[in-house]
Design an enzyme around this catalytic site. Sequence first.
Site, PDB file in Angstrom:
ATOM      1  N   CYS A  45       0.580  -1.259  -0.150  1.00 12.58           N
ATOM      2  CA  CYS A  45      -0.260  -0.315  -0.133  1.00 12.58           C
ATOM      3  C   CYS A  45       1.033   1.157   0.398  1.00 12.58           C
ATOM      4  O   CYS A  45       0.534   2.002  -0.637  1.00 12.58           O
ATOM      5  CB  CYS A  45      -1.130  -0.150   0.670  1.00 12.58           C
ATOM      6  SG  CYS A  45      -0.366  -0.339   2.583  1.00 12.58           S
ATOM      7  N   ASP A  76      -7.747   5.648  -1.403  1.00 12.85           N
ATOM      8  CA  ASP A  76      -7.515   4.368  -0.936  1.00 12.85           C
ATOM      9  C   ASP A  76      -7.404   3.288  -1.852  1.00 12.85           C
ATOM     10  O   ASP A  76      -7.575   2.913  -2.716  1.00 12.85           O
ATOM     11  CB  ASP A  76      -8.938   3.953   0.209  1.00 12.85           C
ATOM     12  CG  ASP A  76      -8.030   3.030   0.703  1.00 12.85           C
ATOM     13  OD1 ASP A  76      -6.905   2.193   1.079  1.00 12.85           O
ATOM     14  OD2 ASP A  76      -8.876   2.909   1.805  1.00 12.85           O
ATOM     15  N   HIS A 116      -5.915   0.146  -0.687  1.00 19.69           N
ATOM     16  CA  HIS A 116      -6.711  -1.348   0.134  1.00 19.69           C
ATOM     17  C   HIS A 116      -7.968  -1.844  -0.914  1.00 19.69           C
ATOM     18  O   HIS A 116      -9.262  -1.570  -0.348  1.00 19.69           O
ATOM     19  CB  HIS A 116      -6.903  -1.183   1.445  1.00 19.69           C
ATOM     20  CG  HIS A 116      -5.434  -0.308   2.297  1.00 19.69           C
ATOM     21  ND1 HIS A 116      -5.157   1.317   2.343  1.00 19.69           N
ATOM     22  CD2 HIS A 116      -4.959  -1.471   2.593  1.00 19.69           C
ATOM     23  CE1 HIS A 116      -4.083   1.169   2.912  1.00 19.69           C
ATOM     24  NE2 HIS A 116      -3.515  -0.693   3.259  1.00 19.69           N
TER      25      HIS A 116
END
Length: 414
Positions: free
Chosen positions: A121, A355, A357
Site C-alpha cells: 500500500c 485508498d 486497499h
Amino acid sequence: MEATGTDEVEKIKSKFMSAWHNMKYSWVLKTKTYFSRNSPVFLLGKCYHFKTEGEYRALHSFHSSSAEVRYGSNFDKINTEISGNVEEFRKDFISRIWLTYREEFPQIQGSALTTDCGWGCTLRTGQMLLAQGLMLHFLGRAWVWPEALDMDSSDSESWTSSTVRKLTASFEASLTAEREPKILARPRRSPARREWDVTELRNEVYHRKIISWFGDSPLAAFGLHQLIEYGKKSGKVAGDWYGPAVVAHILRKAVEEARDPELQGVTVYVAQDCTVYSSDVIDRQCSFMDSGKAGTKAVIILVPVRLGGERTNTDYLEFVKGILSLEYCVGIIGGKPKQSYYFAGFQDDSLIYMDPHYCQSFVDVSIKDFPLESFHCPSPKKMSFKKMDPSCTIGFYCRTVQDFEKASEEITKV
C-alpha cells in the site's frame, strides 16, 4: 526435488494469501462519504464550495439534478439541485490517477508473488504522489479527464458484486494449485466518442503514457517491479511493509534511473532530516540532461516528516491543511498505522484521501487503448486528522527555479 517442492508450497501459499486479501480489500468502496455544505473543500491546492441544502453522499452519487444510486442491492433516490462547484470537484477528484493493489501481474523476481495485496500500500501511495507530480508536469493542474463523469455508480457496484464469486474461485484455485479462473466483469458502457482537438489528443496521449509508467510489469519505469528492485538497497524485499521515508528514496532512485526521454526534464529531491537545502534543489534543477545539454529541470521535492510521537500531535493540523492548500503540493504519503493512504485534500478537520486497499486485476498497459477506468477512483474517502499516523512524506512540484523560490516563501508562511 526438495527445492521444487518448496517452490510449489510458496506458490500455493501466495495464491491462498491473494484470495484472502481479495476478500479483505475488495469491499472498501462500499462506505459512504459525506461532505458538509458549510465548509470549503480543498483538493491539491484548489478550493471548492458546496452550497446546496443538506450533506453530500459519496462522490459517485453526485449528479446534476437527481440520481439513482446503488449501494449493494439498495437504491437511494436523491432529489437535490446541485450548485456551486460540486461537478467541478467531482471531475477534479476522479481525474487524479488512482493506483491500488493488483493481482495476477507478472511474477516479481526473486519471489512467488503475483500480487501486492496486504503489503504494497505505501508503494502504491508513493506511486500516486509521483503520478500527480508528473500530471502537473505534462498536463497542468487545470487538466481534467474528459470522460471522468462517465464513471458512475454502476462501476463501483460491479466491483463489489463480483467479489464473492471471485473469492470462491480464488480459494478453489489455491487449494488445487491451479490458476485462478477469470471472472468477467460487467461490460462497461462505452462513452460516446466526440471530435477531439489537437490539445485534447495530446493530453490523452500523456494521460495514457503517465499511467503506463506505473504499469505492473518489469519494464514499467515506476511500476511495482522496478520500485521493489530499488528498495533492495534499503533492505526491503517483495512482501515487506514499506514506510513513507523509504518510499521517498525509492521514488528518487526510480526517477534517476528512468530512461524515457520524456522523463529527462524531471528530477526528485528528498529532504534530509526534514530540511530542504535550497542550493541542493537548485543544483538539481540546473543539472545537465543525459544529452549533455543544459536545461532547467522540474523538481519533485519529497519531505519525510514525523508529526508527533506515537500519535500525531493535533498542533500540526493547521500545518497539514496549509500544505494541502498550496498549489505546489502534490499530496502526502501517509495513512493510519500500517495502512497507507494518499492524502490529497481536506474539509474542516478531516483529510480527503485515495485508498489503495482495493484488489483489482492486472491491466496490460502495453496494449493500445488499454482500459483507463480502474486507474481513476469514483469516490473519495475522509478520515479524521486525529487518526493520522505521525510518519508521512509530503510532496511538492516546482517547474522552474522561480517556482521553487515562490513555493519556499509560501511554505515558510505555513
